[in-house]
Design an enzyme around this catalytic site. Structure first.
Site, PDB file in Angstrom:
ATOM      1  N   GLU A  81      -5.188  -6.937  15.057  1.00 52.26           N
ATOM      2  CA  GLU A  81      -4.662  -5.646  14.629  1.00 52.26           C
ATOM      3  C   GLU A  81      -5.786  -4.598  14.670  1.00 52.26           C
ATOM      4  O   GLU A  81      -5.546  -3.429  14.955  1.00 52.26           O
ATOM      5  CB  GLU A  81      -4.069  -5.749  13.221  1.00 52.26           C
ATOM      6  CG  GLU A  81      -3.243  -4.518  12.839  1.00 52.26           C
ATOM      7  CD  GLU A  81      -2.501  -4.673  11.514  1.00 52.26           C
ATOM      8  OE1 GLU A  81      -2.258  -5.811  11.077  1.00 52.26           O
ATOM      9  OE2 GLU A  81      -2.166  -3.649  10.918  1.00 52.26           O
ATOM     10  N   LYS A  96       7.763  -1.010  12.119  1.00 51.45           N
ATOM     11  CA  LYS A  96       8.381  -0.671  10.834  1.00 51.45           C
ATOM     12  C   LYS A  96       9.595   0.231  11.030  1.00 51.45           C
ATOM     13  O   LYS A  96      10.510   0.239  10.227  1.00 51.45           O
ATOM     14  CB  LYS A  96       7.366   0.020   9.920  1.00 51.45           C
ATOM     15  CG  LYS A  96       6.286  -0.936   9.423  1.00 51.45           C
ATOM     16  CD  LYS A  96       5.461  -0.330   8.309  1.00 51.45           C
ATOM     17  CE  LYS A  96       4.385  -1.292   7.860  1.00 51.45           C
ATOM     18  NZ  LYS A  96       3.640  -0.875   6.692  1.00 51.45           N
ATOM     19  N   LYS A 142       0.838  -1.205   0.000  1.00 51.26           N
ATOM     20  CA  LYS A 142       0.000   0.000   0.000  1.00 51.26           C
ATOM     21  C   LYS A 142       0.875   1.258   0.000  1.00 51.26           C
ATOM     22  O   LYS A 142       0.690   2.165  -0.792  1.00 51.26           O
ATOM     23  CB  LYS A 142      -0.924  -0.036   1.222  1.00 51.26           C
ATOM     24  CG  LYS A 142      -1.823   1.170   1.349  1.00 51.26           C
ATOM     25  CD  LYS A 142      -2.784   1.006   2.519  1.00 51.26           C
ATOM     26  CE  LYS A 142      -3.523   2.318   2.766  1.00 51.26           C
ATOM     27  NZ  LYS A 142      -4.467   2.241   3.876  1.00 51.26           N
ATOM     28  N   HIS A 167      -5.951 -33.673  17.863  1.00 48.81           N
ATOM     29  CA  HIS A 167      -4.887 -34.550  18.376  1.00 48.81           C
ATOM     30  C   HIS A 167      -3.821 -33.728  19.081  1.00 48.81           C
ATOM     31  O   HIS A 167      -2.712 -34.190  19.270  1.00 48.81           O
ATOM     32  CB  HIS A 167      -4.295 -35.359  17.226  1.00 48.81           C
ATOM     33  CG  HIS A 167      -5.319 -36.252  16.600  1.00 48.81           C
ATOM     34  ND1 HIS A 167      -5.475 -37.574  16.931  1.00 48.81           N
ATOM     35  CD2 HIS A 167      -6.304 -35.969  15.701  1.00 48.81           C
ATOM     36  CE1 HIS A 167      -6.493 -38.080  16.249  1.00 48.81           C
ATOM     37  NE2 HIS A 167      -7.013 -37.114  15.503  1.00 48.81           N
ATOM     38  N   GLU A 193      10.578  -4.900   4.350  1.00 45.24           N
ATOM     39  CA  GLU A 193      10.605  -6.319   3.963  1.00 45.24           C
ATOM     40  C   GLU A 193      10.285  -6.477   2.469  1.00 45.24           C
ATOM     41  O   GLU A 193      10.974  -7.182   1.730  1.00 45.24           O
ATOM     42  CB  GLU A 193       9.557  -7.118   4.760  1.00 45.24           C
ATOM     43  CG  GLU A 193       9.882  -7.304   6.224  1.00 45.24           C
ATOM     44  CD  GLU A 193       9.283  -6.211   7.104  1.00 45.24           C
ATOM     45  OE1 GLU A 193       9.110  -5.068   6.612  1.00 45.24           O
ATOM     46  OE2 GLU A 193       9.018  -6.497   8.278  1.00 45.24           O
ATOM     47  N   GLY A 213      -4.958  -1.916   5.034  1.00 41.17           N
ATOM     48  CA  GLY A 213      -4.149  -3.051   4.563  1.00 41.17           C
ATOM     49  C   GLY A 213      -4.838  -4.386   4.801  1.00 41.17           C
ATOM     50  O   GLY A 213      -4.942  -5.219   3.902  1.00 41.17           O
ATOM     51  N   ARG A 214      -5.328  -4.592   6.032  1.00 41.37           N
ATOM     52  CA  ARG A 214      -5.927  -5.895   6.353  1.00 41.37           C
ATOM     53  C   ARG A 214      -7.326  -6.061   5.775  1.00 41.37           C
ATOM     54  O   ARG A 214      -7.964  -7.088   5.961  1.00 41.37           O
ATOM     55  CB  ARG A 214      -5.922  -6.126   7.870  1.00 41.37           C
ATOM     56  CG  ARG A 214      -6.602  -5.041   8.680  1.00 41.37           C
ATOM     57  CD  ARG A 214      -6.217  -5.149  10.160  1.00 41.37           C
ATOM     58  NE  ARG A 214      -6.674  -4.017  10.942  1.00 41.37           N
ATOM     59  CZ  ARG A 214      -6.038  -2.846  11.018  1.00 41.37           C
ATOM     60  NH1 ARG A 214      -4.929  -2.655  10.329  1.00 41.37           N
ATOM     61  NH2 ARG A 214      -6.494  -1.875  11.778  1.00 41.37           N
TER      62      ARG A 214
HETATM   63  C1  G6Q Z   1      -2.596  -3.823   7.789  1.00 41.92           C
HETATM   64  C2  G6Q Z   1      -1.353  -3.294   8.317  1.00 41.92           C
HETATM   65  C3  G6Q Z   1      -0.118  -4.007   7.880  1.00 41.92           C
HETATM   66  C4  G6Q Z   1       0.304  -3.686   6.450  1.00 41.92           C
HETATM   67  C5  G6Q Z   1       1.719  -4.174   6.222  1.00 41.92           C
HETATM   68  C6  G6Q Z   1       2.196  -3.928   4.815  1.00 41.92           C
HETATM   69  O1  G6Q Z   1      -3.685  -3.379   8.043  1.00 41.92           O
HETATM   70  O2  G6Q Z   1      -1.265  -1.936   8.134  1.00 41.92           O
HETATM   71  O3  G6Q Z   1      -0.225  -5.386   8.021  1.00 41.92           O
HETATM   72  O4  G6Q Z   1      -0.578  -4.263   5.544  1.00 41.92           O
HETATM   73  O5  G6Q Z   1       2.569  -3.580   7.140  1.00 41.92           O
HETATM   74  O6  G6Q Z   1       2.111  -2.578   4.498  1.00 41.92           O
HETATM   75  P1  G6Q Z   1       2.261  -2.111   3.012  1.00 41.92           P
HETATM   76  O7  G6Q Z   1       1.148  -2.710   2.230  1.00 41.92           O
HETATM   77  O8  G6Q Z   1       2.215  -0.626   3.052  1.00 41.92           O
HETATM   78  O9  G6Q Z   1       3.592  -2.631   2.533  1.00 41.92           O
END
Ligand code: G6Q
Length: 545
Positions: free
Chosen positions: A351, A510, A204, A382, A210, A265-266
């Site tokens: 989150e 981050k 986003k 199990h 990463e 994002g989520r």
């Molecule tokens: C989701 C969070 C988090 C995010 C990641 C990746 O709601 O904000 O999980 O999606 O940190 O972020 P980017 O999509 O900006 O790389």
């Protein structure tokens, strides 16, 4: 009008009064309990009868919802208001799957034309990959797609792609790389051919360490084989809200699918972030996923509190968390393809609702998000189900199962279904001391032995669960299920009065590692950190020398 405090105290008093009531007895007393407490949305059946709830509980929980203005919060989301207060943003993931011809207004603009334009671009791109008109640099058909993203830009696509494996196109394999651990990208690339691999860089912000680190490794890997920089345009696409950073990274904006800051994002798998899903199972099925979510949105938006399934489930989450001190929820899909659902929902719930201040920035007076965890059944049986049956902590469970298998082994599938139903029955009923003794006596065991062993075999029962049952796990049904959880989480957040759409704790992560990273290679010891941090940094540095 009940205030929220009054609603909570009425619920607490009611919880006290219910303390000695056992679910077994509720079922004995109410032969119609299942019929009255099962719900249905489309083809999804939800059994809410095994909850520690009476009609009075239902009424008090609805009072709580009214006092917290859950419906008002819901309507504010659908009206595009800035309900994400700490980030000053609207929350519009429901617009991404809006199937009506109604506008969805955010900040004075109908966002539906942009949403549809991007979906059209995704559809065209998927078609060109699938029919081979889009090829790699050397003219070969794309056979593998690698989605590089993390958190919300990874968990949804992975979970859905795995869940819809029976619908996957045989000619295109999807891989997901999220972790900055180099093993993740290296293991993934090891078996791929650069000439036939397409990378989707999903971020986003396009600023996540990463993702950008892994994307750079992927680009180097491609260029080492293919040689020409021009190849990047045929092998890299980006999914992002940030066109400047995408361009800076070297991806042509024409190869970028956009979404917007009002998509969390989520909550983003419904947007361009879902491109890997559409590539894996076909765009029509991606659309069916959106349609399923929309069906649940309509139910959430238009159904009165009393029979609104996500609201009922969200209220039950508050009931257990705040009036019974239950600290976790187990999600137990009896479906191997849903093996990433608990991980996905962990982010969605924890989150969103892992917050300690309310919308006004004041410390909350109620406990918020439970811990969500789980594994597919029957594997969990199990392992940790022991604790679910006999541990000292009660954990409300979600059982999720399809009545029909995608395989031809229909009889074996019924073994799975039987296990699922049996577990929820056992958790509800338990096994009494007299039942255990009777059983042991029937086996011919002596009385003193029975006295010794019986306490170990008793199950208290009275452990609540929801069972979600549906004909088959189709894209449409999966869309419904995910949206059900989203709105359930929303409901609990509204009751707690928290912002479910920010994530400052994640943002902290981050930035933290960025300051430590140079210290691992530097010669000078950091002096302004605590002894443990310095000690760990020193150990890594000594190991390197
Ligand atoms: C989701 C969070 C988090 C995010 C990641 C990746 O709601 O904000 O999980 O999606 O940190 O972020 P980017 O999509 O900006 O790389």
């Amino acid at each position: 009008m009940t205030t929220i405090d009054q609603a909570w105290s009425a619920l607490s008093a009611h919880a006290e009064a219910l303390q000695d009531v056992h679910l077994r007895h509720l079922f004995d007393r109410e032969p119609e309990r299942f019929q009255r407490r099962r719900a249905q949305v489309g083809e999804l059946f939800i059994d809410c009868s095994k909850h520690l709830a009476t009609e009075e509980t239902d009424a008090l929980l609805c009072d709580l919802a009214r006092a917290a203005d859950v419906e008002g919060r819901r309507d504010a989301m659908f009206a595009g208001e800035h309900i994400n207060v700490s980030e000053g943003r609207a929350v519009g993931h429901v617009a991404l799957r809006n199937q009506t011809d109604q506008p969805f207004m955010i900040d004075g603009t109908d966002v539906m034309p942009s949403v549809r334009r991007e979906l059209d671009r995704m559809r065209a791109f998927c078609a060109s990959i699938h029919d081979g008109t889009w090829t790699g640099h050397s003219g070969k058909k794309i056979t593998d797609v690698v989605n590089i993203g993390i958190g919300g830009s990874d968990l949804g696509p992975v979970m859905v792609t795995e869940a819809l494996r029976p619908f996957a196109r045989p000619d295109l394999a999807c891989h997901f790389v999220s972790n900055v651990d180099p093993a993740h990208i290296c293991d993934t690339l090891a078996n791929l051919d650069p000439e036939t691999t397409l990378f989707i860089v999903a971020s986003k912000t396009f600023g996540t360490l990463e993702t950008l680190t892994n994307a750079r490794v992927a680009r180097r890997w491609l260029l080492d084989t293919v040689g020409s920089e021009e190849a990047v345009a045929r092998h890299f696409v980006a999914l992002s809200t940030n066109v400047e950073r995408v361009t800076q990274f070297g991806i042509d904006p024409d190869n970028m699918f956009v979404f917007w800051d009002w998509v969390g994002g989520r909550y983003s798998l419904w947007s361009a972030i879902g491109l890997s899903i559409a590539l894996a199972v076909g765009f029509d099925r991606f659309e069916a996923l959106l349609e399923g979510a929309h069906e649940m949105d309509e139910h959430f938006r238009n159904t009165p509190l009393e029979s609104n399934v996500p609201i009922r489930l969200g209220l039950l989450d508050c009931w257990y968390r705040n009036c019974h001190d239950m600290q976790s929820i187990a999600v137990l899909p009896y479906d191997q393809h849903l093996h990433r659902l608990p991980a996905y929902l962990q982010q969605a719930m924890m989150e969103s609702n892992g917050k300690h201040v309310n919308l006004h920035g004041q410390r909350v007076s109620q406990a918020t998000s439970p811990v969500l965890w789980g594994e597919p059944g029957t594997n969990g049986q199990h392992a940790f189900h022991q604790m679910l049956h006999q541990g000292t902590t009660r954990v409300p469970c979600d059982f999720i199962v399809a009545m029909e298998s995608h395989t031809s082994l229909g009889e074996q599938h019924l073994d799975l279904v039987a296990n699922c139903i049996a577990q929820s029955e056992a958790m509800m009923r338990g096994r009494t001391d007299s039942e255990v003794r009777e059983e042991l006596a029937a086996m011919g065991m002596a009385v003193d032995q029975i006295d010794a062993i019986a306490p170990h075999k008793v199950m208290e029962g009275n452990r609540p669960s929801t069972t979600m049952l549906y004909p088959r796990l189709t894209p449409h049904m999966l869309g419904m299920l995910i949206a059900l959880y989203e709105h359930r989480i929303f409901t609990a957040a509204a009751v707690w009065g928290i912002d479910a759409f920010d994530q400052w704790g994640v943002e902290l992560g981050k930035s933290l590692a960025v300051s430590i990273r140079p210290m691992l290679s530097a010669d000078e010891s950091p002096s302004d950190r605590d002894a443990s941090t310095i000690g760990l940094i020193e150990l890594v540095r000594q190991h390197a020398h």
